[in-house]
Design a protein around this motif. Structure first.
Motif, PDB file in Angstrom:
ATOM      1  N   LEU A 190       0.827  -1.203   0.000  1.00  0.00           N
ATOM      2  CA  LEU A 190       0.000   0.000   0.000  1.00  0.00           C
ATOM      3  C   LEU A 190       0.866   1.259   0.000  1.00  0.00           C
ATOM      4  O   LEU A 190       0.487   2.283  -0.587  1.00  0.00           O
ATOM      5  N   ILE A 191       2.030   1.195   0.650  1.00  0.00           N
ATOM      6  CA  ILE A 191       2.984   2.298   0.561  1.00  0.00           C
ATOM      7  C   ILE A 191       3.411   2.482  -0.889  1.00  0.00           C
ATOM      8  O   ILE A 191       3.507   3.602  -1.403  1.00  0.00           O
ATOM      9  N   SER A 192       3.629   1.365  -1.579  1.00  0.00           N
ATOM     10  CA  SER A 192       4.004   1.411  -2.992  1.00  0.00           C
ATOM     11  C   SER A 192       2.934   2.080  -3.836  1.00  0.00           C
ATOM     12  O   SER A 192       3.239   2.855  -4.748  1.00  0.00           O
ATOM     13  N   SER A 193       1.666   1.806  -3.526  1.00  0.00           N
ATOM     14  CA  SER A 193       0.578   2.406  -4.306  1.00  0.00           C
ATOM     15  C   SER A 193       0.533   3.917  -4.114  1.00  0.00           C
ATOM     16  O   SER A 193       0.222   4.665  -5.053  1.00  0.00           O
ATOM     17  N   VAL A 194       0.850   4.392  -2.906  1.00  0.00           N
ATOM     18  CA  VAL A 194       0.895   5.837  -2.660  1.00  0.00           C
ATOM     19  C   VAL A 194       2.053   6.463  -3.436  1.00  0.00           C
ATOM     20  O   VAL A 194       1.899   7.511  -4.076  1.00  0.00           O
ATOM     21  N   LEU A 195       3.222   5.826  -3.405  1.00  0.00           N
ATOM     22  CA  LEU A 195       4.367   6.340  -4.147  1.00  0.00           C
ATOM     23  C   LEU A 195       4.101   6.344  -5.650  1.00  0.00           C
ATOM     24  O   LEU A 195       4.506   7.271  -6.365  1.00  0.00           O
ATOM     25  N   ASP A 196       3.412   5.331  -6.130  1.00  0.00           N
ATOM     26  CA  ASP A 196       3.053   5.289  -7.551  1.00  0.00           C
ATOM     27  C   ASP A 196       2.130   6.456  -7.905  1.00  0.00           C
ATOM     28  O   ASP A 196       2.285   7.081  -8.969  1.00  0.00           O
ATOM     29  N   ALA A 197       1.166   6.737  -7.013  1.00  0.00           N
ATOM     30  CA  ALA A 197       0.240   7.852  -7.261  1.00  0.00           C
ATOM     31  C   ALA A 197       0.980   9.183  -7.277  1.00  0.00           C
ATOM     32  O   ALA A 197       0.720  10.050  -8.128  1.00  0.00           O
ATOM     33  N   LEU A 198       1.924   9.369  -6.344  1.00  0.00           N
ATOM     34  CA  LEU A 198       2.709  10.601  -6.301  1.00  0.00           C
ATOM     35  C   LEU A 198       3.570  10.744  -7.549  1.00  0.00           C
ATOM     36  O   LEU A 198       3.640  11.821  -8.156  1.00  0.00           O
ATOM     37  N   SER A 199       4.205   9.655  -7.947  1.00  0.00           N
ATOM     38  CA  SER A 199       5.075   9.696  -9.114  1.00  0.00           C
ATOM     39  C   SER A 199       4.282   9.966 -10.383  1.00  0.00           C
ATOM     40  O   SER A 199       4.711  10.735 -11.258  1.00  0.00           O
ATOM     41  N   SER A 200       3.114   9.358 -10.488  1.00  0.00           N
ATOM     42  CA  SER A 200       2.269   9.563 -11.665  1.00  0.00           C
ATOM     43  C   SER A 200       1.770  11.000 -11.762  1.00  0.00           C
ATOM     44  O   SER A 200       1.682  11.560 -12.861  1.00  0.00           O
ATOM     45  N   LYS A 201       1.482  11.599 -10.612  1.00  0.00           N
ATOM     46  CA  LYS A 201       0.917  12.949 -10.596  1.00  0.00           C
ATOM     47  C   LYS A 201       1.988  14.025 -10.736  1.00  0.00           C
ATOM     48  O   LYS A 201       1.836  14.989 -11.504  1.00  0.00           O
ATOM     49  N   PHE A 202       3.080  13.886  -9.990  1.00  0.00           N
ATOM     50  CA  PHE A 202       4.066  14.965  -9.906  1.00  0.00           C
ATOM     51  C   PHE A 202       5.420  14.606 -10.511  1.00  0.00           C
ATOM     52  O   PHE A 202       6.230  15.501 -10.761  1.00  0.00           O
ATOM     53  N   GLY A 203       5.680  13.327 -10.716  1.00  0.00           N
ATOM     54  CA  GLY A 203       7.013  12.899 -11.087  1.00  0.00           C
ATOM     55  C   GLY A 203       7.869  12.740  -9.833  1.00  0.00           C
ATOM     56  O   GLY A 203       7.567  13.310  -8.778  1.00  0.00           O
ATOM     57  N   MET A 204       8.932  11.968  -9.933  1.00  0.00           N
ATOM     58  CA  MET A 204       9.782  11.698  -8.780  1.00  0.00           C
ATOM     59  C   MET A 204      11.240  11.665  -9.237  1.00  0.00           C
ATOM     60  O   MET A 204      11.595  10.961 -10.182  1.00  0.00           O
ATOM     61  N   CYS A 205      12.081  12.454  -8.560  1.00  0.00           N
ATOM     62  CA  CYS A 205      13.511  12.429  -8.869  1.00  0.00           C
ATOM     63  C   CYS A 205      14.085  11.042  -8.599  1.00  0.00           C
ATOM     64  O   CYS A 205      13.669  10.358  -7.661  1.00  0.00           O
ATOM     65  N   GLY A 206      15.057  10.656  -9.393  1.00  0.00           N
ATOM     66  CA  GLY A 206      15.661   9.345  -9.208  1.00  0.00           C
ATOM     67  C   GLY A 206      16.354   9.192  -7.873  1.00  0.00           C
ATOM     68  O   GLY A 206      16.444   8.084  -7.333  1.00  0.00           O
ATOM     69  N   ASN A 207      16.865  10.304  -7.327  1.00  0.00           N
ATOM     70  CA  ASN A 207      17.539  10.262  -6.031  1.00  0.00           C
ATOM     71  C   ASN A 207      16.704  10.892  -4.921  1.00  0.00           C
ATOM     72  O   ASN A 207      17.237  11.427  -3.946  1.00  0.00           O
ATOM     73  N   ALA A 208      15.377  10.851  -5.060  1.00  0.00           N
ATOM     74  CA  ALA A 208      14.493  11.476  -4.074  1.00  0.00           C
ATOM     75  C   ALA A 208      14.688  10.859  -2.697  1.00  0.00           C
ATOM     76  O   ALA A 208      14.875   9.645  -2.567  1.00  0.00           O
ATOM     77  N   GLU A 209      14.658  11.695  -1.674  1.00  0.00           N
ATOM     78  CA  GLU A 209      14.676  11.214  -0.286  1.00  0.00           C
ATOM     79  C   GLU A 209      13.258  10.805   0.081  1.00  0.00           C
ATOM     80  O   GLU A 209      12.346  11.632   0.077  1.00  0.00           O
ATOM     81  N   ILE A 210      13.061   9.536   0.394  1.00  0.00           N
ATOM     82  CA  ILE A 210      11.734   9.028   0.768  1.00  0.00           C
ATOM     83  C   ILE A 210      11.830   8.498   2.194  1.00  0.00           C
ATOM     84  O   ILE A 210      12.432   7.458   2.447  1.00  0.00           O
ATOM     85  N   SER A 211      11.262   9.250   3.112  1.00  0.00           N
ATOM     86  CA  SER A 211      11.374   8.956   4.540  1.00  0.00           C
ATOM     87  C   SER A 211      10.094   8.335   5.072  1.00  0.00           C
ATOM     88  O   SER A 211       8.994   8.640   4.593  1.00  0.00           O
ATOM     89  N   MET A 212      10.250   7.494   6.090  1.00  0.00           N
ATOM     90  CA  MET A 212       9.091   6.899   6.742  1.00  0.00           C
ATOM     91  C   MET A 212       9.314   6.813   8.243  1.00  0.00           C
ATOM     92  O   MET A 212      10.358   6.342   8.705  1.00  0.00           O
ATOM     93  N   GLU A 213       8.329   7.287   9.006  1.00  0.00           N
ATOM     94  CA  GLU A 213       8.337   7.087  10.447  1.00  0.00           C
ATOM     95  C   GLU A 213       7.948   5.640  10.743  1.00  0.00           C
ATOM     96  O   GLU A 213       6.961   5.128  10.205  1.00  0.00           O
ATOM     97  N   MET A 214       8.745   4.972  11.577  1.00  0.00           N
ATOM     98  CA  MET A 214       8.503   3.573  11.893  1.00  0.00           C
ATOM     99  C   MET A 214       8.665   3.376  13.397  1.00  0.00           C
ATOM    100  O   MET A 214       9.619   3.881  13.990  1.00  0.00           O
ATOM    101  N   ASP A 215       7.748   2.657  14.013  1.00  0.00           N
ATOM    102  CA  ASP A 215       7.813   2.409  15.447  1.00  0.00           C
ATOM    103  C   ASP A 215       8.370   1.026  15.742  1.00  0.00           C
ATOM    104  O   ASP A 215       8.041   0.053  15.035  1.00  0.00           O
ATOM    105  N   PRO A 216       9.187   0.894  16.780  1.00  0.00           N
ATOM    106  CA  PRO A 216       9.655  -0.435  17.192  1.00  0.00           C
ATOM    107  C   PRO A 216       8.480  -1.373  17.442  1.00  0.00           C
ATOM    108  O   PRO A 216       7.446  -0.968  17.972  1.00  0.00           O
ATOM    109  N   GLY A 217       8.637  -2.622  17.026  1.00  0.00           N
ATOM    110  CA  GLY A 217       7.595  -3.618  17.238  1.00  0.00           C
ATOM    111  C   GLY A 217       6.523  -3.654  16.179  1.00  0.00           C
ATOM    112  O   GLY A 217       5.584  -4.449  16.275  1.00  0.00           O
ATOM    113  N   THR A 218       6.636  -2.810  15.135  1.00  0.00           N
ATOM    114  CA  THR A 218       5.598  -2.777  14.095  1.00  0.00           C
ATOM    115  C   THR A 218       6.107  -3.249  12.733  1.00  0.00           C
ATOM    116  O   THR A 218       5.365  -3.209  11.757  1.00  0.00           O
TER     117      THR A 218
END
Length: 437
Positions: free
Chosen positions: A140-168
């Motif tokens: 589902l994260i991939s589907s969001v990134l695909d939507a962003l890339s399709s709409k706005f384009g995405m640099c090849g070296n884009a910084e893609i950050s994600m908040e992640m909690d221990p245990g998840t």
């Protein structure tokens, strides 16, 4: 005002060979010392565009809010959707319909967003915040990134950050996220003591913290950070020995919402004096360990500053999508509804071509000036006075602030570390009073 009398100096003016004009402000705001000016490389990045014109540029950053959490922590006032209280009850094989339905709506919002022109640059940074984005299945994260890339384009070296909690998340999920493009991880640790994690209402324990760190390291994530609550850093040196040796960035967060539940000095909150001393200790320990204190609450190894957060500190425009998120485009701050039903209605309205702006509207010159001062003084780079003078040449400001701007001997103004940063709210308020009394 917290320990004002013991802090000196609080401002750094560059250069300071000549006496500054008297601003008729409290003594605390007139403490200056000399320090080397920024490098040519730093100046190049700061002066390419006028400080007050950056908001007019097309966005190259996007914030995506994924509101799902196992439970609401005691200090949290963000718009979230609590799923379950324990990670062991999460169904890892099938998507929770609440998550999949939300992501579908989120992608609809992205697709329905109007572009200001046909020459919009591709995204350079994407930040998945929450909530606990690591509760969302990687596909589902991939589907969001695909939507962003399709709409706005995405640099090849884009910084893609994600908040992640221990245990998840586990190593399998981490690898899948990396394969989908996630290349920066922000671990929501908050504290390294079981009793403090419990008092804050966190769903994870200390064991899960170190387990998450090992997963991130073993999977080969090249850029990762840890979030800690600054007032709970009782054992920072132990943290440094076990984690900081391989950490690239660290954020020391404060949560005013905690005051609604606890009073200063009441466990788990320290007194104001203790909190200030913790901040000093953190700054000293982390800088000694090779970290650059580049923003009031942020430290990083050289070359690992969070590019997305730099967008905020420079007052540059950014897209935002999802429940309760706030975008900043063309001088307009636009906040989406914090309640799920209202957010879904908003997306439907957006798709129908009817958008009700609920933000602050177009920012005038004085508001822009205060934004620039506030955001710049939060950073180690400080306020570029040359660019600021040029940007405000045609605006109406108070006479005492104009007198400071007219002194071309002052190239940069910065808050000292750590004492100036500790009093940032009070010092920035003084600057606000000078700009718009």
């Amino acid at each position: 005002m917290l320990l004002k009398s013991s802090f000196t100096p609080l401002f750094i003016a560059i250069p300071t060979k000549h006496k500054l004009p008297n601003l008729s402000l409290p003594t605390v705001s007139k403490s200056f010392t000399q320090q080397c000016p920024p490098t040519v490389r730093q100046n190049a990045t700061l002066n390419t565009t006028s400080l007050l014109l950056l908001h007019k540029l097309p966005p190259t950053s996007a914030y995506v809010h994924l509101p799902f959490c196992r439970k609401r922590c005691h200090y949290c006032d963000f718009p979230i959707i609590a799923l379950v209280s324990s990670s062991s009850t999460l169904n890892k094989n099938n998507d929770d319909p609440r998550i999949s339905n939300y992501v579908e709506t989120l992608c609809r919002e992205i697709k329905a967003t109007n572009l200001n022109s046909s020459n919009n640059p591709p995204l350079e940074t994407v930040f998945f915040g929450g909530g606990t984005p690591s509760l969302v299945p990687p596909r589902l994260i991939s589907s969001v990134l695909d939507a962003l890339s399709s709409k706005f384009g995405m640099c090849g070296n884009a910084e893609i950050s994600m908040e992640m909690d221990p245990g998840t998340f586990d190593a399998v999920a981490m690898k899948q996220l990396m394969n989908h493009g996630v290349n920066r991880v922000s671990l929501g640790v908050q504290a390294f003591q079981h009793e403090l994690l419990k008092a804050c209402g966190r769903a994870h324990g200390v064991h899960e913290v170190y387990e998450a760190v090992e997963i991130v390291k073993s999977c080969g994530v090249e850029n990762w950070s840890v979030d800690l609550i600054s007032s709970l850093l009782i054992k920072l040196q132990a943290c440094g020995r076990r984690v900081c040796s391989s950490l690239f960035e660290l954020s020391l967060l404060t949560f005013p919402f905690m005051i609604c539940r606890y009073s200063p000095g009441e466990f788990p909150l320290p007194s104001e004096n203790q909190s200030a001393e913790f901040y000093r200790t953190a700054s000293r320990t982390l800088r000694d360990a090779g970290y650059d204190h580049y923003e009031i609450s942020s430290y990083s190894k050289s070359g690992y500053r969070c590019k997305h957060n730099t967008t905020y500190w420079k007052n540059k425009p950014f897209y935002a999508f999802g429940l309760g998120s706030a975008s900043y485009i063309g001088g307009v701050r636009f906040s989406r509804p914090r309640r799920l039903k209202e957010y879904m209605d908003y997306v439907q309205t957006l798709e129908n071509g009817v958008v009700k702006c609920t933000g602050d509207g177009i920012i005038d010159s004085k508001d822009l000036a205060t934004d620039v001062v506030m955001l710049s003084l939060r950073t180690a780079d400080g306020l570029d006075m040359k660019s600021f003078r040029e940007a405000l040449a045609a605006t109406r400001l108070s006479n005492e602030f104009i007198s400071l701007l007219s002194d071309e001997k002052v190239g940069y103004i910065r808050l000292s570390d750590p004492d100036g940063f500790l009093l940032s709210n009070e010092l920035i308020s003084l600057a606000f009073g000078a700009i718009a009394p």
